[in-house]
Design a protein around this motif. Structure first.
Motif, PDB file in Angstrom:
ATOM      1  N   ARG A 164      25.635  48.917  53.246  1.00 36.02           N
ATOM      2  CA  ARG A 164      25.777  49.017  54.704  1.00 36.02           C
ATOM      3  C   ARG A 164      25.774  47.619  55.291  1.00 36.02           C
ATOM      4  O   ARG A 164      24.915  46.789  54.954  1.00 36.02           O
ATOM      5  N   TYR A 165      26.747  47.352  56.157  1.00 30.77           N
ATOM      6  CA  TYR A 165      26.871  46.064  56.838  1.00 30.77           C
ATOM      7  C   TYR A 165      26.849  46.297  58.350  1.00 30.77           C
ATOM      8  O   TYR A 165      27.204  47.377  58.827  1.00 30.77           O
ATOM      9  N   ASN A 166      26.457  45.246  59.093  1.00 30.54           N
ATOM     10  CA  ASN A 166      26.552  45.361  60.553  1.00 30.54           C
ATOM     11  C   ASN A 166      27.855  44.726  61.032  1.00 30.54           C
ATOM     12  O   ASN A 166      28.691  44.282  60.229  1.00 30.54           O
ATOM     13  N   SER A 167      28.041  44.667  62.341  1.00 27.48           N
ATOM     14  CA  SER A 167      29.296  44.158  62.907  1.00 27.48           C
ATOM     15  C   SER A 167      29.512  42.674  62.630  1.00 27.48           C
ATOM     16  O   SER A 167      30.634  42.181  62.709  1.00 27.48           O
ATOM     17  N   ALA A 168      28.434  41.959  62.281  1.00 29.97           N
ATOM     18  CA  ALA A 168      28.546  40.536  61.961  1.00 29.97           C
ATOM     19  C   ALA A 168      28.667  40.304  60.459  1.00 29.97           C
ATOM     20  O   ALA A 168      28.518  39.175  59.989  1.00 29.97           O
ATOM     21  N   ALA A 169      28.926  41.369  59.694  1.00 26.87           N
ATOM     22  CA  ALA A 169      29.094  41.314  58.240  1.00 26.87           C
ATOM     23  C   ALA A 169      27.798  40.947  57.516  1.00 26.87           C
ATOM     24  O   ALA A 169      27.827  40.461  56.385  1.00 26.87           O
ATOM     25  N   CYS A 172      23.062  44.937  55.272  1.00 25.94           N
ATOM     26  CA  CYS A 172      21.904  45.635  55.833  1.00 25.94           C
ATOM     27  C   CYS A 172      21.217  46.541  54.817  1.00 25.94           C
ATOM     28  O   CYS A 172      20.000  46.746  54.901  1.00 25.94           O
ATOM     29  N   CYS A 182      18.594  46.388  60.560  1.00 23.36           N
ATOM     30  CA  CYS A 182      19.396  45.329  59.937  1.00 23.36           C
ATOM     31  C   CYS A 182      18.950  43.971  60.460  1.00 23.36           C
ATOM     32  O   CYS A 182      19.301  43.573  61.569  1.00 23.36           O
TER      33      CYS A 182
END
Length: 241
Positions: A164-169, A172, A182
């Protein structure tokens, strides 16, 4: 013949006041030093961030990676690690608690043309570092066999989904852990002890040294009070001719 000359009360008080003032000034300074020392000695509430840190294995040492897993391109035979913990920065980050060799992880994975093997150590951290309501899985290792141009993120995706990644790559979650959050900030961080660090409580002498002002300082304050009392008593005596 001796004549007793009474000294008026205002005069006696005026004589005693400078001495008393100096004594009280010293007492105030001693108390200020005591409070200041207590303020310095009190541990501050530290802040950290709960996140996955990324490590390269250099010989027998874990080294904090200089780039993210999405841009790192490991070579065949490399060992890399991930550790979930609460850390303030890279200097404070906790290393993976296992130190496998490439042969230990990838011995049963034969080499193939056009592909490379990367040994990964995944440390999901301690219950103290886990988000509320979550339990970290057991640490494990995996041998990822990926194309020669693959990144560490590609190798991780091959053996530890879901990621799982957030919008800033920012990475997480690995293998679905943790389920939420995250890189969030955590106040009052509890440091994770190293395996060789003693968990025994401090002995009584160590506790007493940090619990308040020293005996010497208290004795000094008592002496100042005694000087002040003596000055007042002396001022009340009538001088003899």
């Amino acid at each position: 013949m001796r004549v007793r000359v009474p000294v008026p009360l205002p005069v006696r008080i005026s004589v005693a006041l400078p001495v008393l003032r100096r004594a009280l000034t010293g007492l105030a300074l001693a108390l200020a030093l005591t409070l200041g020392a207590g303020a310095v000695a009190a541990p501050a509430q530290a802040s950290g961030y709960r996140y996955w840190s990324f490590w390269d294995r250099q010989g027998t040492t874990w080294t904090y990676a200089t780039q993210g897993p999405a841009t790192a391109h490991p070579s065949d035979g490399d060992v890399q690690g991930f550790r979930f913990a609460v850390s303030a920065d890279s200097k404070d980050a906790a290393t993976p608690r296992t130190a496998p060799t490439f042969d230990e992880v990838c011995a049963s994975t034969p080499a193939k043309p056009g592909r490379k093997r990367v040994a990964l150590a995944l440390d999901f951290g301690t219950p103290q570092d886990a988000p509320g309501g979550e339990t970290p899985p057991a640490a494990r290792t995996a041998c990822a066999q990926v194309p020669e141009d693959a990144t560490t993120a590609d190798a991780l995706a091959a053996v530890a989904k879901p990621l799982r990644y957030n919008s800033a790559a920012l990475l997480c979650a690995i293998a679905g852990y943790p389920h939420t959050g995250c890189g969030e900030q955590v106040s009052g961080k509890t440091r994770t002890k190293a395996p060789n660090q003693s968990a025994e409580p401090q002995d009584s002498a160590e506790r007493s040294s940090d619990s308040g002002p020293s005996l010497g300082l208290l004795a000094g304050i008592a002496a100042i009070l005694a000087v002040a009392a003596a000055a007042i008593w002396q001022s009340r005596r009538r001088p003899r001719d």
